[in-house]
Enzyme design. Structure first.
Site, short mmCIF file in Angstrom:
data_model
loop_
_atom_site.label_atom_id
_atom_site.label_comp_id
_atom_site.label_asym_id
_atom_site.label_seq_id
_atom_site.Cartn_x
_atom_site.Cartn_y
_atom_site.Cartn_z
N VAL A 86 0.92 -1.27 0.19
CA VAL A 86 0.04 0.01 0.01
C VAL A 86 0.73 1.40 -0.08
O VAL A 86 1.87 1.44 0.80
CB VAL A 86 -1.10 -0.11 1.52
N GLY A 94 -7.23 1.25 5.56
CA GLY A 94 -7.96 -0.16 5.34
C GLY A 94 -7.71 -0.96 4.32
O GLY A 94 -8.02 -2.11 4.13
N GLY A 96 -4.72 -2.30 3.15
CA GLY A 96 -4.06 -3.57 3.49
C GLY A 96 -5.13 -4.82 3.84
O GLY A 96 -4.96 -6.00 3.37
N ASN A 123 10.70 -5.77 9.67
CA ASN A 123 9.57 -4.84 9.24
C ASN A 123 8.49 -5.07 10.35
O ASN A 123 7.26 -5.53 10.30
CB ASN A 123 8.82 -5.53 8.05
N TYR A 130 0.00 -7.61 10.54
CA TYR A 130 -0.62 -9.14 10.46
C TYR A 130 -0.88 -9.88 11.50
O TYR A 130 -1.79 -10.76 11.41
CB TYR A 130 0.60 -10.01 9.81
#
Length: 156
Positions: A86, A94, A96, A123, A130
């Site tokens: 993104v 929103g 991703g 990262n 996630y």
């Protein structure tokens, strides 16, 4: 809005792949050409698939590029997410999550049992994102890659 990529998206996809490679500190490794992307995504035998995220004005702000994998243990396909990106100005909007939601929806609809991807260990923002969705690292596995001269030597 999330939609399936179209051939006319190739220039934007190519640009975002290069943006991602720069973010991941590996721009010199991003050698794919627009022609290669077109063939992989829209050729006679597509090897990969992509979804595009657009903002409310129709601007392309992100993408997910993926392909099918297969679990011999489960006996079904899964999706391997090669790239999720993104653009910085759209992060937090929103997109991703919407891209991942669409891939999860495809998995459920098609009876696939896995949605997998890799993330660089440094990262932290992506890892936190996630994990907030319920994804968990597969710490028992290490990724191996054969490339360059080692690949040529083994394949000779």
């Amino acid at each position: 809005m999330i939609r399936t990529a179209l051939p006319e998206d190739i220039p934007q996809l190519h640009a975002m792949i290069r943006e991602l490679a720069e973010y991941e500190r590996a721009l010199e490794e991003a050698r794919a050409t627009p022609e290669q992307l077109r063939e992989a995504l829209f050729g006679e035998q597509p090897a990969a698939f992509a979804h595009i995220a657009e903002d409310g004005e129709g601007n392309v702000v992100g993408f997910a590029l993926w392909f099918l994998n297969f679990s011999t243990w489960r006996g079904v396909h899964g999706i391997y997410l090669e790239d999720l990106y993104v653009r910085p100005a759209a992060r937090g909007g929103g997109y991703g999550k919407a891209l991942l939601t669409e891939l999860a929806r495809l998995c459920v609809k098609r009876g696939y049992e896995r949605l997998e991807w890799s993330v660089l260990t440094w990262n932290a923002p992506s890892i936190a994102f996630y994990e907030s969705l319920g994804a968990r690292p597969q710490d028992a596995w290490t990724v191996y890659r054969l490339t360059g001269e080692a690949l040529k030597a083994l394949g000779a």
